[in-house]
Write an enzyme that holds these catalytic residues in place. Structure first.
Site, PDB file in Angstrom:
ATOM      1  N   CYS A  10     -24.390 -40.886  10.158  1.00 43.85           N
ATOM      2  CA  CYS A  10     -23.461 -39.912  10.493  1.00 43.85           C
ATOM      3  C   CYS A  10     -24.121 -38.509   9.947  1.00 43.85           C
ATOM      4  O   CYS A  10     -24.785 -38.372   8.891  1.00 43.85           O
ATOM      5  CB  CYS A  10     -22.309 -40.334   9.670  1.00 43.85           C
ATOM      6  SG  CYS A  10     -21.114 -38.790  10.008  1.00 43.85           S
ATOM      7  N   CYS A  13     -22.636 -35.802   6.427  1.00 45.81           N
ATOM      8  CA  CYS A  13     -23.269 -35.764   5.076  1.00 45.81           C
ATOM      9  C   CYS A  13     -24.727 -35.852   5.057  1.00 45.81           C
ATOM     10  O   CYS A  13     -25.277 -36.620   5.577  1.00 45.81           O
ATOM     11  CB  CYS A  13     -22.902 -37.171   4.113  1.00 45.81           C
ATOM     12  SG  CYS A  13     -20.727 -36.737   3.687  1.00 45.81           S
ATOM     13  N   CYS A 313     -19.699 -18.612   5.042  1.00 48.10           N
ATOM     14  CA  CYS A 313     -19.810 -20.019   5.189  1.00 48.10           C
ATOM     15  C   CYS A 313     -21.064 -20.428   5.617  1.00 48.10           C
ATOM     16  O   CYS A 313     -21.756 -21.379   5.841  1.00 48.10           O
ATOM     17  CB  CYS A 313     -18.969 -20.583   6.199  1.00 48.10           C
ATOM     18  SG  CYS A 313     -19.043 -19.784   8.045  1.00 48.10           S
TER      19      CYS A 313
HETATM   20  C1  LIG Z   1     -14.652 -18.136   9.341  1.00 46.08           C
HETATM   21  S1  LIG Z   1     -13.369 -18.059  10.463  1.00 46.08           S
HETATM   22  C2  LIG Z   1     -12.434 -16.965   9.372  1.00 46.08           C
HETATM   23  C3  LIG Z   1     -10.977 -17.194   9.971  1.00 46.08           C
HETATM   24  C4  LIG Z   1      -9.905 -16.525   8.718  1.00 46.08           C
HETATM   25  N1  LIG Z   1     -10.427 -15.518   7.842  1.00 46.08           N
HETATM   26  C5  LIG Z   1      -9.572 -17.789   7.852  1.00 46.08           C
HETATM   27  O1  LIG Z   1      -9.943 -18.085   6.629  1.00 46.08           O
HETATM   28  O2  LIG Z   1      -8.836 -18.887   8.442  1.00 46.08           O
HETATM   29  C6  LIG Z   1     -14.197 -17.004  11.427  1.00 46.08           C
HETATM   30  C7  LIG Z   1     -13.288 -16.134  12.520  1.00 46.08           C
HETATM   31  O3  LIG Z   1     -13.836 -15.096  13.390  1.00 46.08           O
HETATM   32  C8  LIG Z   1     -13.549 -15.535  14.718  1.00 46.08           C
HETATM   33  N2  LIG Z   1     -14.237 -14.770  15.439  1.00 46.08           N
HETATM   34  C9  LIG Z   1     -15.312 -15.363  16.002  1.00 46.08           C
HETATM   35  N3  LIG Z   1     -16.318 -14.666  16.746  1.00 46.08           N
HETATM   36  C10 LIG Z   1     -15.431 -13.206  16.788  1.00 46.08           C
HETATM   37  C11 LIG Z   1     -15.672 -12.036  17.395  1.00 46.08           C
HETATM   38  N4  LIG Z   1     -16.677 -11.934  18.060  1.00 46.08           N
HETATM   39  N5  LIG Z   1     -14.954 -11.241  17.048  1.00 46.08           N
HETATM   40  C12 LIG Z   1     -13.818 -11.263  16.612  1.00 46.08           C
HETATM   41  N6  LIG Z   1     -13.585 -12.518  15.790  1.00 46.08           N
HETATM   42  C13 LIG Z   1     -14.563 -13.554  15.813  1.00 46.08           C
HETATM   43  C14 LIG Z   1     -12.926 -16.761  14.724  1.00 46.08           C
HETATM   44  O4  LIG Z   1     -12.108 -16.631  15.844  1.00 46.08           O
HETATM   45  C15 LIG Z   1     -12.447 -17.029  13.570  1.00 46.08           C
HETATM   46  O5  LIG Z   1     -11.053 -17.045  13.439  1.00 46.08           O
END
Ligand SMILES: C[S@@+](CC[C@H](N)C(=O)[O-])C[C@H]1O[C@@H](n2cnc3c(N)ncnc32)[C@H](O)[C@@H]1O
Length: 355
Positions: A10, A13, A313
């Protein structure tokens, strides 16, 4: 003995011993690549296994055989999940009936996905399949929700927007006490424990604030960080998803926070927030997707705000994005590695930059 029968096949991991990957070193390395050679990296925050509440499973049908699980580490095949040490314990028992449901659906021909977000009042499920949902499909989905007490099941064909097939009750998650109904399949931090560690490191990194202070938050999702921040300052949040800002907006109003929190939909890669829009903020908090925030960084640097908190991340993107902060004279005030993805090479971290 490996921690799971699927280990080695898988793709979930990468190692059998979570400590085999030095996650603090991953963060130190990323910051060093950005030019921060002696950054103050805190001890690793470990998130326990069995806490992951969000999973995006792949599904395939070959004749009568249904596979539901993660992709193989090498290859596109799906490993039919019988156990998982990482997921919260209620999720795996739901998979056998989900396989039966998938087997019965006309909308499922060959390949699809099942997103499960385990919220405060049960699993919120999104079925994304490869053909149109027929009336019998909808009936089976409604029966499944009732039998297994699933608050909401949403459906989508291909890349279409999801639509709820059944809502038994509004699925709810709480951020700093504010109840939010996220969009079907919407992004959430992988585990409540990981989320709590991110929030704690972020709040510890805030500067001194006054009643009038304003925080600009970028990539806000449906408010995971927004509502904890709103306990300390006014928050102006931006998010690119089609549905998450509306979910956060509804929650904001219901919580009586309309004067304190605003959340707007904006594609920050195509239309990054400009320096003037962030100027005079007490802090900028950003939590970009895996690819990072390349288009946005130039304007963050120009905004010259005294505190920037970067939630990441992906150490590679963190390294690429934050070199510009170092060249602009920011130092690292704190850096917290969080092992939200144990047994994998992924790392969550919160880095506080100041000048
Ligand atoms: C790592 S997540 C973090 C979300 C939030 N801070 C949380 O902790 O739940 C990244 C976020 O960036 C948004 N995202 C991705 N591409 C984007 C873009 N081009 N413009 C604005 N937001 C975007 C995604 O939809 C997602 O909600």
């Amino acid at each position: 003995m490996a921690h799971c029968q699927h280990f080695g096949v898988c793709g979930g991991c990468a190692v059998a011993d979570r400590h085999a990957i030095d996650k603090s070193a991953l963060l130190e390395g990323a910051l060093a690549r950005a030019g921060y050679l002696d950054a103050p990296v805190s001890p690793l925050v470990e998130v326990p296994p069995g806490t992951r509440r969000r999973v995006d499973l792949a599904a395939t049908r070959k004749g009568v055989d249904i596979s539901l699980g993660l992709h193989k580490a090498r290859g596109a095949e799906v490993v039919d999940m019988r156990e998982c040490a990482l997921l919260r314990p209620e999720i795996v028992p739901l998979l056998p009936p989900l396989r039966e449901l998938l087997r019965s659906l006309l909308a499922f021909r060959r390949a699809g996905s099942v997103v499960i977000n385990w919220l405060e009042n049960g699993p919120d499920i999104l079925l994304r399949l490869d053909a149109e949902f027929q009336l019998p499909d909808r009936k089976r989905i409604i029966d499944f929700a009732k039998t297994h007490d699933v608050p909401r099941i949403a459906i989508a064909t291909g890349n279409a927007d999801p639509e709820p097939a059944i809502i038994l009750r509004n699925p709810v998650i709480r951020f700093a006490g504010v109840a939010v109904t996220p969009p079907p399949g919407g992004f959430l931090q992988a585990s409540p424990e990981g989320e709590a560690a991110i929030v704690a490191a972020m709040l510890a990194g805030l500067p001194k604030l006054t009643a009038k202070s304003r925080i600009v938050e970028l990539f806000a999702g449906c408010g995971t960080l927004t509502f904890p921040l709103a306990q300390h300052a006014r928050v102006e949040a931006y998010e690119g998803d089609m549905f998450a800002p509306a979910a956060a907006e509804i929650a904001t109003r219901a919580a009586g926070l309309a004067g304190r929190v605003s959340i707007a939909r904006r594609d920050l890669h195509r239309r990054p927030l400009q320096a003037a829009e962030m100027a005079k903020a007490a802090a900028i908090v950003l939590d970009p997707p895996y690819a990072g925030a390349a288009a946005q960084m130039r304007f963050i640097v120009q905004a010259n705000v005294a505190r920037v908190i970067y939630v990441s991340c992906n150490p590679e993107a963190l390294a690429a994005d934050t070199g510009a902060l170092r060249r602009a004279g920011y130092s690292v005030l704190a850096a917290t590695p969080i092992d939200q993805f144990p047994y994998s090479e992924n790392l969550e971290s919160v880095v506080v930059f100041g000048k």
